[in-house]
Design a protein around this motif. Structure first.
Motif, short mmCIF file in Angstrom:
data_model
loop_
_atom_site.label_atom_id
_atom_site.label_comp_id
_atom_site.label_asym_id
_atom_site.label_seq_id
_atom_site.Cartn_x
_atom_site.Cartn_y
_atom_site.Cartn_z
N VAL A 117 77.68 151.67 165.51
CA VAL A 117 76.11 152.16 166.10
C VAL A 117 75.52 150.73 166.43
O VAL A 117 76.04 149.59 166.04
N GLY A 118 74.51 150.80 167.45
CA GLY A 118 73.88 149.58 168.06
C GLY A 118 73.67 149.86 169.62
O GLY A 118 73.78 150.89 170.09
N ASP A 119 72.70 149.23 169.78
CA ASP A 119 72.12 149.33 171.29
C ASP A 119 73.10 149.15 172.41
O ASP A 119 74.36 148.55 172.12
N ASN A 120 72.80 149.41 173.60
CA ASN A 120 73.87 149.19 174.48
C ASN A 120 74.31 147.62 174.93
O ASN A 120 73.13 146.91 174.91
N GLY A 121 75.41 147.27 174.93
CA GLY A 121 75.85 145.93 175.16
C GLY A 121 76.11 145.12 173.68
O GLY A 121 76.03 143.94 173.76
N SER A 122 75.73 145.85 172.58
CA SER A 122 76.03 145.09 171.33
C SER A 122 77.30 144.98 170.81
O SER A 122 77.53 144.25 169.90
N GLY A 123 78.34 145.46 171.63
CA GLY A 123 79.69 145.14 171.24
C GLY A 123 80.65 146.26 170.70
O GLY A 123 81.89 145.93 170.44
N ASP A 161 73.84 145.77 165.85
CA ASP A 161 72.61 144.93 166.25
C ASP A 161 72.31 143.67 165.43
O ASP A 161 72.89 143.67 164.48
N LYS A 162 71.40 142.99 165.69
CA LYS A 162 70.89 141.55 164.72
C LYS A 162 71.89 140.73 165.03
O LYS A 162 71.94 139.75 163.72
N GLY A 163 72.80 140.53 165.83
CA GLY A 163 73.77 139.47 166.05
C GLY A 163 74.96 139.54 164.96
O GLY A 163 75.70 138.68 164.80
N GLU A 164 75.21 140.46 164.20
CA GLU A 164 76.27 140.64 163.24
C GLU A 164 76.73 142.14 163.35
O GLU A 164 76.06 143.22 163.68
N ILE A 165 77.82 142.32 162.52
CA ILE A 165 78.56 143.48 162.05
C ILE A 165 78.17 143.96 160.62
O ILE A 165 78.90 143.06 159.74
N SER A 166 77.48 144.74 160.20
CA SER A 166 77.22 145.08 158.80
C SER A 166 76.70 146.44 158.44
O SER A 166 76.35 147.31 159.42
N GLU A 167 77.06 146.85 157.18
CA GLU A 167 77.04 148.27 157.07
C GLU A 167 75.49 148.49 156.69
O GLU A 167 74.86 147.81 156.51
N ILE A 168 75.10 149.91 157.24
CA ILE A 168 73.85 150.19 157.07
C ILE A 168 73.88 151.64 156.76
O ILE A 168 74.74 152.64 157.07
N GLY A 169 73.01 152.06 156.01
CA GLY A 169 72.66 153.43 155.45
C GLY A 169 72.02 154.46 156.71
O GLY A 169 71.66 153.93 157.57
#
Length: 241
Positions: free
Chosen positions: A42-48, A204-212
Motif C-alpha cells: 500500500v502507499g500513495d501513487n508514485g510510492s514505489g 509511504d514515509k520514505g520506507e517499506i514497513s509493516e502496518i496494521g
C-alpha cells in the motif's frame, strides 16, 4: 508459501539519484521478509509499490506487461527498471503463477485472442473481450489461478465492484488454504486490505514497513468519510481548502 525474501542488491546500483532509486521507499530498501501467504503493498501513487511488484514479476519470468511465463507479447515501457537489482529467495521455488496489471489487461486479452487455441479453457470458455471488465477479471481468477503458484496483482480492484471484491477475497482464501498459493497484491482497496491474517507493507514515509489494517490511510479515510460524509465534503469543498 514460496517466496520468502526480496533483497536489494545495493552494491550493483550505479546511482541513487536515478529512477527507480530516486523513489524514497526503494532507495531505503534493504530486504523484505515475507511472512504470510498474502501480502499487500500500500502507499500513495508514485510510492514505489508497483515498481517493486513489476520487478518481482520480471524475476519470476512473467511478462511484465501482464501474464505468466508463456505469455509473450510486447507493450511499450513494460520492461522493469528494478528487476536486475533485486534477488528473490525461495523455499521451494515455483515457476507457475501470473502477473496482473490492471492498466494493461486489455493488451493481455488481445494477446489471448491471437494465440489461444484451447477455446479459452483457462479463462471461462469465452474471450476476455466478450466479457465485461469485472467478469473478465473474475474469469481469470476463477479459471487461470490454480495449483502451487505465486500471483502478483497490481490494483485488481480496478475492475471489481465492492461485491465482487468480496467474491475475490473468497477466491484468495480458497487458493491459499487448499492449494498453498501465494499472493502479493498492490492495492488501494480498503475492502481487500481487510483480508484476515495478511501482511500489509506501507511504502509511504520514505520506507517499506509493516502496518496494521486500521492504521492505513485507506481504512482511516474511508471510515471517516462514511461516518462524517457531510463534514468531510464541507472541508474539502471549502474556499480555504
Amino acid at each position: 508459501m514460496f517466496l520468502k525474501r526480496i533483497t536489494l542488491l545495493q552494491n550493483n546500483i550505479p546511482s541513487y539519484s536515478q529512477y527507480p532509486f530516486s523513489i524514497p521507499s526503494i532507495k531505503s530498501m534493504d530486504e523484505i521478509i515475507l511472512k504470510k501467504n498474502v501480502t499487500f503493498f500500500v502507499g500513495d501513487n508514485g510510492s514505489g509499490k508497483t515498481t517493486l511488484l513489476e520487478a518481482i514479476a520480471e524475476k519470476c519470468g512473467f511478462n511484465t506487461a501482464g501474464g505468466g511465463r508463456n505469455n509473450s507479447y510486447e507493450v511499450h515501457a513494460s520492461v522493469s527498471s528494478l528487476g536486475e537489482f533485486i534477488r528473490l529467495s525461495w523455499m521451494p521455488k515455483v515457476t507457475n503463477g501470473f502477473f496482473l496489471r490492471a492498466e494493461s489487461f486489455y493488451h493481455f486479452a488481445s494477446h489471448l485472442d491471437e494465440v489461444d487455441d484451447t477455446g479459452f479453457r483457462d479463462y471461462g470458455g469465452v474471450s476476455l473481450h466478450e466479457q465485461s471488465h469485472g467478469e473478465s477479471f473474475l474469469s481469470l481468477f476463477l479459471n487461470r489461478f490454480k495449483g502451487e503458484a505465486i500471483f502478483l496483482l497490481d490494483e485488481p480492484e480496478a475492475a471489481l465492484s465492492p461485491q465482487r471484491q468480496l467474491s475475490f477475497m473468497r477466491i484468495i482464501r480458497d487458493l491459499t488454504q487448499n492449494e498453498q498459493a501465494q499472493f502479493i497484491i498492490a492495492t488501494h482497496s480498503p475492502i481487500l486490505l481487510g483480508f484476515p491474517d495478511a501482511t500489509i507493507l506501507n511504502f509511504d514515509k520514505g520506507e517499506i514497513s509493516e502496518i496494521g489494517y486500521e492504521d492505513t490511510d485507506h481504512y482511516q479515510i474511508t471510515k471517516y468519510f462514511l461516518q462524517h460524509r457531510e463534514r468531510f465534503l464541507a472541508e474539502i469543498f471549502s474556499d480555504e481548502g
